[in-house]
Write a protein that holds these residues in place. Structure first.
Motif, PDB file in Angstrom:
ATOM      1  N   TRP A  18      10.525  -8.256   2.989  1.00  0.00           N
ATOM      2  CA  TRP A  18       9.413  -7.304   2.991  1.00  0.00           C
ATOM      3  C   TRP A  18       9.740  -6.036   2.222  1.00  0.00           C
ATOM      4  O   TRP A  18       9.151  -5.752   1.183  1.00  0.00           O
ATOM      5  N   LEU A  94       1.906  -1.517  -2.195  1.00  0.00           N
ATOM      6  CA  LEU A  94       2.470  -2.843  -2.427  1.00  0.00           C
ATOM      7  C   LEU A  94       2.887  -2.953  -3.885  1.00  0.00           C
ATOM      8  O   LEU A  94       2.330  -2.278  -4.761  1.00  0.00           O
ATOM      9  N   VAL A  98       1.314  -8.917  -5.483  1.00  0.00           N
ATOM     10  CA  VAL A  98       1.470  -9.477  -4.135  1.00  0.00           C
ATOM     11  C   VAL A  98       0.316 -10.404  -3.774  1.00  0.00           C
ATOM     12  O   VAL A  98       0.513 -11.570  -3.407  1.00  0.00           O
ATOM     13  N   PHE A  99      -0.899  -9.912  -3.884  1.00  0.00           N
ATOM     14  CA  PHE A  99      -2.050 -10.722  -3.492  1.00  0.00           C
ATOM     15  C   PHE A  99      -2.205 -11.938  -4.411  1.00  0.00           C
ATOM     16  O   PHE A  99      -2.594 -13.023  -3.960  1.00  0.00           O
ATOM     17  N   LEU A 102       0.355 -14.620  -3.360  1.00  0.00           N
ATOM     18  CA  LEU A 102      -0.061 -15.248  -2.109  1.00  0.00           C
ATOM     19  C   LEU A 102      -1.244 -16.183  -2.319  1.00  0.00           C
ATOM     20  O   LEU A 102      -1.308 -17.278  -1.726  1.00  0.00           O
ATOM     21  N   LEU A 127       1.788  -4.343   7.795  1.00  0.00           N
ATOM     22  CA  LEU A 127       1.028  -5.457   7.222  1.00  0.00           C
ATOM     23  C   LEU A 127      -0.469  -5.252   7.429  1.00  0.00           C
ATOM     24  O   LEU A 127      -1.278  -5.494   6.522  1.00  0.00           O
ATOM     25  N   LYS A 130      -1.854  -2.635   5.076  1.00  0.00           N
ATOM     26  CA  LYS A 130      -1.915  -3.045   3.678  1.00  0.00           C
ATOM     27  C   LYS A 130      -2.848  -4.236   3.459  1.00  0.00           C
ATOM     28  O   LYS A 130      -2.919  -4.792   2.356  1.00  0.00           O
ATOM     29  N   LEU A 132      -2.675  -7.226   4.836  1.00  0.00           N
ATOM     30  CA  LEU A 132      -1.926  -8.490   4.779  1.00  0.00           C
ATOM     31  C   LEU A 132      -1.800  -9.168   6.139  1.00  0.00           C
ATOM     32  O   LEU A 132      -1.219 -10.256   6.226  1.00  0.00           O
ATOM     33  N   ARG A 135      -2.082 -13.100   6.803  1.00  0.00           N
ATOM     34  CA  ARG A 135      -1.901 -13.850   5.561  1.00  0.00           C
ATOM     35  C   ARG A 135      -0.648 -14.718   5.573  1.00  0.00           C
ATOM     36  O   ARG A 135      -0.422 -15.497   4.646  1.00  0.00           O
TER      37      ARG A 135
END
Length: 232
Positions: A18, A94, A98-99, A102, A127, A130, A132, A135
Motif C-alpha cells: 500500500w 494515489l 491505480v484505478f 485495478l 482506502l 480514496k 478504493l 475494490r
C-alpha cells in the motif's frame, strides 16, 4: 533488473503493498520523520536521503539517521511518527494508474488484494477516503503499531487465497517487499515511485518499473498478444 514483459502470464492474483506503491505518501513520511527528528535533536532529511536509507527493520533506519535508540525507545519514536502520519495519510494522492491497473485486472479475471505494514484500521479508513474500499478481495494490515515486517500477514493471506503461490504477483516499492514475496513464494515486481529509489531496487532479482502506468502498458501489450494467440 530482470526485463520480463510476460509476468502476467499465468497470474491469478495481484497482491499490492500500500504505502508508496498505491498511495503517494513519501512527502508525508519525510515530514513525519523530520517531526520526530525535531523532537529528538536529529538533523532533518530530504526525500532523496530518505529513499536512499529507508529500510526494514525500520528501527535500523532510524538508527542510521542518528536517532539514539538506547536513549529513546523505538516505540516512542514510532508513536510520535504515527501521530502525524496516521492523521494525514488520507489526504495523500494515489499514484497515477491505480484505478486503471485495478480495472485491467478485473477485466482479465485476476483477483486483487493488499498486504500492508499499516495498522488495519488506518488502512481501511484511507482506502475508503480514496474511493478504493471494496475494490480488493482481501485487505491485510497489522494489528499493532510496532512497524514490523509484514511477512507473517502475507503467509496468512496466501493460505486464504487457496491458489498456488507462484500464480500470485506481489507488487511493492521496497526490497522488503521483494523479500516478503520470496518468503511466501509469490512472484515479485517492484515500482520505483515509492520509499526506495530505483538504484536500490535494481539489486533485487525482480522486474523494476518506473510507475504503475508503465506496468499497465506492459500488461496491455501482453493481453493483446494473448488474445491474438487465442484467435489463431
Amino acid at each position: 533488473m530482470m526485463d520480463d514483459r510476460l509476468h502476467f502470464s499465468g497470474i491469478k492474483h495481484l497482491v499490492f503493498d500500500w504505502n508508496g506503491t498505491l498511495i503517494d505518501d513519501i512527502a508525508l513520511a519525510v515530514s513525519a520523520v523530520n517531526r520526530c527528528g525535531e523532537r529528538y535533536a536529529v538533523p532533518p532529511i530530504d526525500t532523496a536521503r530518505y529513499r536512499a536509507l529507508f529500510d526494514f527493520p525500520i528501527a535500523d533506519f532510524y538508527a542510521a539517521l542518528g536517532f539514539d535508540l538506547q536513549r529513546t525507545p523505538f516505540a516512542k519514536i514510532v508513536e510520535h511518527y504515527l501521530e502525524h502520519f496516521d492523521r494525514n495519510v488520507a489526504h495523500c494522492p494515489l499514484h497515477d494508474g491505480v484505478f486503471e491497473v485495478l480495472e485491467a485486472a478485473r477485466e482479465a479475471g485476476i483477483g486483487v488484494s493488499i498486504v500492508s505494514a499499516s495498522h488495519c484500521d488506518v488502512l481501511l479508513h484511507t482506502l475508503d477516503a480514496k474511493g478504493l474500499y471494496g475494490r480488493f478481495e482481501h485487505v491485510v494490515g497489522l494489528s499493532h503499531n510496532q512497524a514490523t515486517s509484514k511477512t507473517a500477514e502475507a503467509v496468512l493471506l496466501q493460505k486464504r487465497l487457496g491458489t498456488p503461490a507462484n500464480r500470485t504477483l506481489f507488487i511493492g516499492d521496497t526490497l522488503h517487499d521483494y523479500d516478503v514475496a520470496r518468503a511466501v513464494g509469490w512472484k515479485p515486481l517492484l515500482v520505483s515511485t515509492g520509499h526506495q529509489d530505483a538504484s536500490r531496487l535494481q539489486r533485487a532479482d525482480a522486474p523494476v518499473f518506473g510507475s504503475l502506468g508503465e506496468l499497465l502498458g506492459y500488461y496491455a501489450s501482453d493481453t493483446r498478444r494473448c488474445v491474438a494467440h487465442e484467435e489463431v
